[in-house]
Motif scaffolding. Structure first.
Motif, short mmCIF file in Angstrom:
data_model
loop_
_atom_site.label_atom_id
_atom_site.label_comp_id
_atom_site.label_asym_id
_atom_site.label_seq_id
_atom_site.Cartn_x
_atom_site.Cartn_y
_atom_site.Cartn_z
N GLY A 23 0.69 -1.29 0.05
CA GLY A 23 0.05 -0.05 -0.01
C GLY A 23 0.72 1.21 -0.04
N PHE A 24 1.89 1.17 0.73
CA PHE A 24 2.77 2.49 0.82
C PHE A 24 3.54 2.63 -0.50
CE2 PHE A 24 6.80 4.19 1.34
CZ PHE A 24 6.58 5.48 2.29
N LEU A 25 3.95 1.39 -1.20
CA LEU A 25 4.55 1.69 -2.43
C LEU A 25 3.62 2.07 -3.57
CD1 LEU A 25 6.97 -1.57 -2.76
CD2 LEU A 25 7.52 0.89 -2.02
N ALA A 26 2.45 1.70 -3.44
CA ALA A 26 1.45 2.13 -4.53
C ALA A 26 1.07 3.61 -3.94
CB ALA A 26 0.21 1.42 -4.15
N PHE A 27 1.32 4.01 -2.84
CA PHE A 27 0.69 5.55 -2.72
C PHE A 27 1.96 6.24 -2.86
CE2 PHE A 27 0.79 8.97 0.33
CZ PHE A 27 -0.35 9.73 -0.06
N ALA A 28 3.16 5.85 -2.97
CA ALA A 28 4.31 6.53 -3.42
C ALA A 28 4.52 6.74 -4.76
CB ALA A 28 5.60 6.03 -2.71
N SER A 29 4.08 5.51 -5.43
CA SER A 29 4.11 5.58 -6.91
C SER A 29 2.90 6.64 -7.41
CB SER A 29 3.93 4.36 -7.63
OG SER A 29 2.64 3.83 -7.23
N LEU A 30 1.84 6.71 -6.74
CA LEU A 30 0.68 7.71 -7.31
C LEU A 30 1.14 9.25 -7.07
CD1 LEU A 30 -2.41 5.92 -6.01
CD2 LEU A 30 -1.72 6.31 -8.35
N MET A 31 2.12 9.27 -5.96
CA MET A 31 2.38 10.76 -5.65
C MET A 31 3.42 11.04 -6.52
SD MET A 31 0.62 12.20 -3.39
CE MET A 31 -0.71 11.70 -3.00
N SER A 32 4.35 10.16 -7.14
CA SER A 32 5.45 10.52 -7.80
C SER A 32 4.83 10.92 -9.17
CB SER A 32 6.55 9.66 -8.12
OG SER A 32 5.82 8.25 -8.58
N LEU A 33 3.84 10.24 -9.76
CA LEU A 33 3.22 10.46 -10.96
C LEU A 33 2.59 12.05 -10.99
CD1 LEU A 33 1.55 7.16 -11.97
CD2 LEU A 33 3.88 8.00 -12.83
N ALA A 34 2.25 12.35 -9.94
CA ALA A 34 1.53 13.73 -9.90
C ALA A 34 2.18 14.76 -9.92
CB ALA A 34 0.37 13.71 -8.60
#
Length: 149
Positions: free
Chosen positions: A138-149
């Motif tokens: 979950g943390f990795l998914a959240f971090a990848s979504l934040m890096s895309l934004a």
């Protein structure tokens, strides 16, 4: 043949003078003495219920590992809570409890005090999954979504 004067117990012929009453159920009386009067042989006490059945005919033993079962249940609920975005904190707590109860249940099963080692192992694995793997994903998914934004 009918007797007008029945013997003791209202059946059979009357007792003959000088003879003991006939009947296979009478025990000879001992001479008067000290102690309790002669009661005759009695029936032995009935054995306890568990001893009445022969070997090999008992019921199969049921799983008796409450800790392992509790670890399995907590691990399942922890995984479900960890998969939800808003309940991940409860999933981590329940996962930790699943690890603890699963480890205690496995220890009991290894010592021979419990019978369901599989459910304790499953609780341990699900507890680890709910505590470590799912929050990390979950943390990795959240971090990848934040890096895309």
């Amino acid at each position: 043949m009918s007797y007008s004067n029945p013997g003791p117990g209202d059946y059979g012929p009357p007792p003959q003078p000088g003879r003991a009453p006939a009947g296979g159920y009478a025990y000879p009386q001992s001479a008067p003495g000290y102690g309790y009067p002669n009661q005759g042989p009695g029936y032995p006490a009935a054995p306890p219920i568990g001893y009445l059945q022969g070997p090999g005919y008992g019921m199969p033993t049921q799983p008796s590992n409450g800790m392992g079962t509790a670890g399995l249940v907590l691990g399942i609920i922890g995984v479900v809570c960890s998969l939800t975005f808003f309940l991940w904190f409860f999933g981590v707590i329940l996962g930790i409890l699943g690890i603890i109860f699963g480890a205690i249940g496995r220890g009991k099963a290894n010592r021979g005090e419990a019978t369901n080692k599989g459910s304790a192992t499953a609780g341990l694995v699900l507890g680890i999954t709910a505590t470590v793997i799912l929050p990390l994903l979950g943390f990795l998914a959240f971090a990848s979504l934040m890096s895309l934004a």
